[in-house]
Design a protein around this motif. Structure first.
Motif, PDB file in Angstrom:
ATOM      1  N   LYS A 134       0.819  -1.213   0.000  1.00 58.29           N
ATOM      2  CA  LYS A 134       0.000   0.000   0.000  1.00 58.29           C
ATOM      3  C   LYS A 134       0.855   1.266   0.000  1.00 58.29           C
ATOM      4  O   LYS A 134       0.316   2.360   0.148  1.00 58.29           O
ATOM      5  CB  LYS A 134      -0.935   0.002   1.202  1.00 58.29           C
ATOM      6  CG  LYS A 134      -1.996  -1.100   1.156  1.00 58.29           C
ATOM      7  CD  LYS A 134      -3.185  -0.774   2.045  1.00 58.29           C
ATOM      8  CE  LYS A 134      -3.956   0.429   1.545  1.00 58.29           C
ATOM      9  NZ  LYS A 134      -5.193   0.699   2.302  1.00 58.29           N
ATOM     10  N   THR A 164      -4.551   3.022  -9.218  1.00 60.11           N
ATOM     11  CA  THR A 164      -4.841   3.260  -7.805  1.00 60.11           C
ATOM     12  C   THR A 164      -4.821   4.761  -7.554  1.00 60.11           C
ATOM     13  O   THR A 164      -4.649   5.555  -8.491  1.00 60.11           O
ATOM     14  CB  THR A 164      -3.817   2.537  -6.905  1.00 60.11           C
ATOM     15  OG1 THR A 164      -4.169   2.729  -5.525  1.00 60.11           O
ATOM     16  CG2 THR A 164      -2.410   3.060  -7.148  1.00 60.11           C
ATOM     17  N   THR A 179      -5.701   1.843  -2.791  1.00 65.37           N
ATOM     18  CA  THR A 179      -5.892   0.396  -2.961  1.00 65.37           C
ATOM     19  C   THR A 179      -4.541  -0.241  -3.174  1.00 65.37           C
ATOM     20  O   THR A 179      -3.651   0.347  -3.803  1.00 65.37           O
ATOM     21  CB  THR A 179      -6.790   0.105  -4.178  1.00 65.37           C
ATOM     22  OG1 THR A 179      -6.217   0.692  -5.347  1.00 65.37           O
ATOM     23  CG2 THR A 179      -8.200   0.653  -3.956  1.00 65.37           C
ATOM     24  N   PRO A 180      -4.334  -1.446  -2.659  1.00 68.17           N
ATOM     25  CA  PRO A 180      -3.014  -2.070  -2.765  1.00 68.17           C
ATOM     26  C   PRO A 180      -2.678  -2.445  -4.202  1.00 68.17           C
ATOM     27  O   PRO A 180      -3.542  -2.552  -5.068  1.00 68.17           O
ATOM     28  CB  PRO A 180      -3.148  -3.314  -1.866  1.00 68.17           C
ATOM     29  CG  PRO A 180      -4.603  -3.604  -1.829  1.00 68.17           C
ATOM     30  CD  PRO A 180      -5.293  -2.274  -1.901  1.00 68.17           C
TER      31      PRO A 180
END
Length: 754
Positions: A134, A164, A179-180
């Motif tokens: 993350k 992301t 978001t990872p």
């Protein structure tokens, strides 16, 4: 005459005696030929070893296409094997040469490789991260806002990894993702992120620094970079700096904390809003009346924070502005300039601002309002650019360059175009109409981070002509070909290796005869037999050049094969070696040829009977002698005048003439009378005495070696009235022992009477 107008002590410097003449260098060479790359404009470039030559002009050249090769190699009148030039340069240094000026020859139709950038915002991944991470470490955040949607790409094939959002950032470039990551990223693979699709609008064009197909191997990258990070100054009404510490532990998300009372925390003296910095986080607080040496700081409802231990530093941070506006006081504002692009980092937001003006008291005016709250912890970063270039030579070796702190637009020093034009060995830059100083529209290639210059680069060897070797005179620094060697006064030996074209060799001889301070070494056509080399020599009659036969066999490092190479490069190296070790008066012959094949290093075997035909015609043979190796076995010029038939005699006089010319320039416009004549005689005589003592002049005494006359016997009244000073010099050069003859006879023993 000095003036003495008032009493006092006067100290004066008086010239005494003759001025010394320094001998000029005779071992500096100049060569003209085709190279892989390197400058085509300006004066010839000096290289002092073969590695330096490769760095500037590239490595060995491949044999051209058969049609081009045969058109040159099979032309006995106007041909040559110009692609062997790097082997000749290597031969020069292998044989003792130390200083060589090189002028590159290119076809008039040759073009430089180019590449054009569009626009976009890209930042490289600088640290590996696994799938599910993350956080991400980026090379820079210039042009970002701190809350951007980004797309992650794989650098090896520019395939999208995922999209992301940045939710937080640090000043080091580490960002927190909403978001990872869906897949791992690798810095070594060249992975990168971008904020939006790239625009193909042309913004900046890069081109190779010189024509040729070599430029298609050049890669260039330009990135936004921070040239300076300048702190914002607090508003004068914000009061003094205040630093205190916790007096008691604070629980997680505690509504208030207790700190030590220190000057500056009196609520009656503070402005309406007070902000503090705790554990690198900024909080708005309300200050309570001090009691018992402590102050209570209360957070707004809903504030969250980590638990804190006693003694933790608490610092009051002051505002730098009293609300949104286009001005800020910035420490070190002298680093900025009108039109500069900056990025204001308030810790929670990144804002791009352009400098309009810089006023007194470090007040900087921008083209837009700053955020509502800017604190003294904010940093104003000067945004410029960094250019990286790289090139890998197919023959081995590589060149990399980095240029930092460059302005994007303009062509003055300090800009991308201006700096590359003056400092880069690989590329040049041209700004186009689509360029913008907005970091979100930074010059960017269509894919990836590196731009390969793949367009237009061509050697155009099919358009190469003998006229390209001869060159043209466009004035100092603008000459080409052989003519360009005129720009370098230090050149004493010159050649165009591998080119036997009559037009080229005639131009080289004419060049030496006109300047009268240098000597040429000519190459014959390869593969000639004894009759062929004699026919080749017939058109020449000059005391400023020599011819050597046959060609040599050397190893071509680029292919690992043995090839025949022109002898001029090796021979000029022997000239330089002999001059350095013995002197210019020593004939450059009976010297071992280095850098050729150990056995059969001479392309054709020349016997004594062959040389009996060649030597009287001024063709110097390269021969093999068992036990002595492969040697230069001749030292004659191409002159029909027997006074100048030896190379060392001709070059000795060139050395004397050039040294006297340069060492007596001070005489011009001096009073032309007996004191000057005496000084001239002594100056030249001292120089010639030194030359005689080195063994360069014949005679057991100086009087036998030379004479110098400069008096009424060399000048008439008419000469003096017309400003002419005439000095007559005679020298007796040493001639080489070309024929060593031992006459042996039988001696009969005579009887003796007892």
């Amino acid at each position: 005459m000095p003036e003495y107008l008032s009493p006092g002590v006067y100290v004066e410097e008086v010239d005494a005696g003759p001025r010394p003449i320094a001998g000029v260098s005779t071992s500096t060479a100049g060569m003209v030929g085709v190279t892989q790359r390197g400058p085509t404009t300006g004066k010839p470039k000096l290289v002092t070893n073969f590695l330096e030559y490769q760095t500037t002009f590239g490595g060995f050249l491949p044999e051209p296409d058969p049609a081009i090769r045969d058109a040159w190699a099979n032309n006995p009148a106007e041909g040559g094997r110009w692609w062997l030039f790097p082997l000749a340069v290597k031969g020069f240094f292998d044989n003792g040469g130390q200083r060589l000026y090189v002028k590159r020859v290119v076809s008039g139709a040759a073009g430089a490789a180019t590449g054009t950038l569009g626009t976009g915002l890209v930042s490289a991944v600088t640290q590996d991260a696994a799938a599910g991470a993350k956080t991400l470490q980026l090379g820079h955040l210039i042009g970002f806002t701190g809350a951007d949607e980004i797309t992650v790409f794989r650098g090896s094939d520019n395939v999208e990894i995922g999209t992301t959002t940045i939710t937080a950032y640090s000043s080091t470039g580490r960002v927190t993702l909403g978001t990872p990551l869906t897949a791992g990223v690798k810095a070594a693979r060249g992975d990168y992120v971008q904020t939006a699709p790239r625009d193909a609008t042309p913004s900046l064009r890069f081109s190779a620094s010189s024509p040729g197909s070599w430029g298609k191997g050049v890669q260039v990258r330009i990135q936004p970079s921070v040239s300076a990070a300048l702190p914002a100054l607090p508003d004068p009404d914000e009061g003094p700096l205040v630093i205190t510490a916790l007096t008691a532990a604070a629980d997680r998300d505690a509504a208030s904390i207790q700190v030590t009372a220190v000057p500056g925390l009196d609520p009656d003296e503070l402005p309406g809003d007070v902000w503090i910095l705790v554990d690198e986080r900024r909080f708005k607080v309300t200050v309570a009346q001090p009691a018992d040496g402590e102050v209570t700081l209360t957070f707004p409802e809903g504030t969250t924070h980590a638990p804190w231990a006693p003694g933790l530093t608490v610092r009051r941070v002051r505002r730098a502005n009293a609300g949104a506006g286009p001005q800020l006081r910035i420490s070190g504002s002298g680093r900025l300039y009108e039109g500069a692009v900056t990025q204001l980092d308030t810790g929670d937001k990144l804002t791009t601002l352009n400098v309009v003006s810089i006023g007194p008291d470090d007040v900087v005016t921008f083209d837009a309002d700053t955020p509502e709250l800017v604190f003294e912890t904010a940093r104003v970063r000067l945004v410029e650019s960094t250019v990286d270039t790289r090139f890998t030579d197919p023959g081995g070796g590589s060149v990399t360059e980095t240029f930092r702190n460059l302005r994007l637009t303009g062509d003055a020093p300090g800009t991308v175009a201006g700096t590359l034009a003056s400092q880069s060995r690989l590329v040049r830059a041209t700004t186009l109409d689509g360029i913008s100083t907005d970091p979100t529209e930074f010059p960017t290639p269509g894919t990836g981070s590196w731009l390969t210059l793949a367009d237009e680069g061509s050697d155009a060897f099919d358009g190469l002509t003998v006229a390209d070797f001869v060159g043209a005179d466009g004035g100092s620094g603008k000459r080409t070909g052989i003519v360009a060697l005129e720009d370098i006064d230090e050149v004493a030996i010159c050649a165009v290796p591998g080119v036997w074209a009559g037009t080229v060799e005639s131009a080289l001889v004419t060049h030496c005869e006109q300047l009268k301070d240098r000597f040429a070494v000519l190459d014959p056509q390869d593969g000639l037999d004894i009759e062929g080399i004699q026919a080749f020599r017939e058109p020449f009659d000059t005391k400023y050049a020599a011819l050597y036969y046959p060609w040599l066999v050397v190893n071509d490092p680029s292919t690992g094969q043995f090839v025949e190479a022109p002898p001029s490069g090796h021979v000029i190296g022997i000239y330089a070696r002999t001059d350095t070790e013995r002197g210019v008066h020593k004939a450059p012959a009976n010297a071992v040829i280095r850098g050729i094949r150990l056995t059969d290093g001479i392309a054709q075997d020349v016997t004594k009977r062959h040389q009996d035909l060649l030597n009287p015609r001024g063709i110097n043979a390269l021969r093999f002698f068992p036990g002595l190796g492969q040697r230069v076995w001749g030292a004659r010029t191409l002159s029909s005048d027997t006074s100048w038939k030896y190379v060392n005699v001709r070059r000795l006089f060139l050395f004397l003439e050039e040294s006297i010319d340069e060492g007596t320039q001070w005489v011009v416009f001096e009073p032309n009378d007996e004191p000057l004549w005496a000084l001239m005689r002594q100056t030249v005589a001292n120089f010639l005495t030194t030359v005689w003592r080195t063994g360069a002049l014949a005679g057991t005494t100086a009087d036998e070696a030379f004479f110098v006359q400069c008096d009424r016997s060399t000048m008439t009244d008419d000469d003096i009235a017309n400003g002419r000073l005439i000095c007559v010099i005679g020298v007796a050069p040493v001639f080489p022992a070309e024929f060593v003859i031992f006459r042996i006879q039988q001696k009969t023993r005579e009887p003796q009477l007892v």
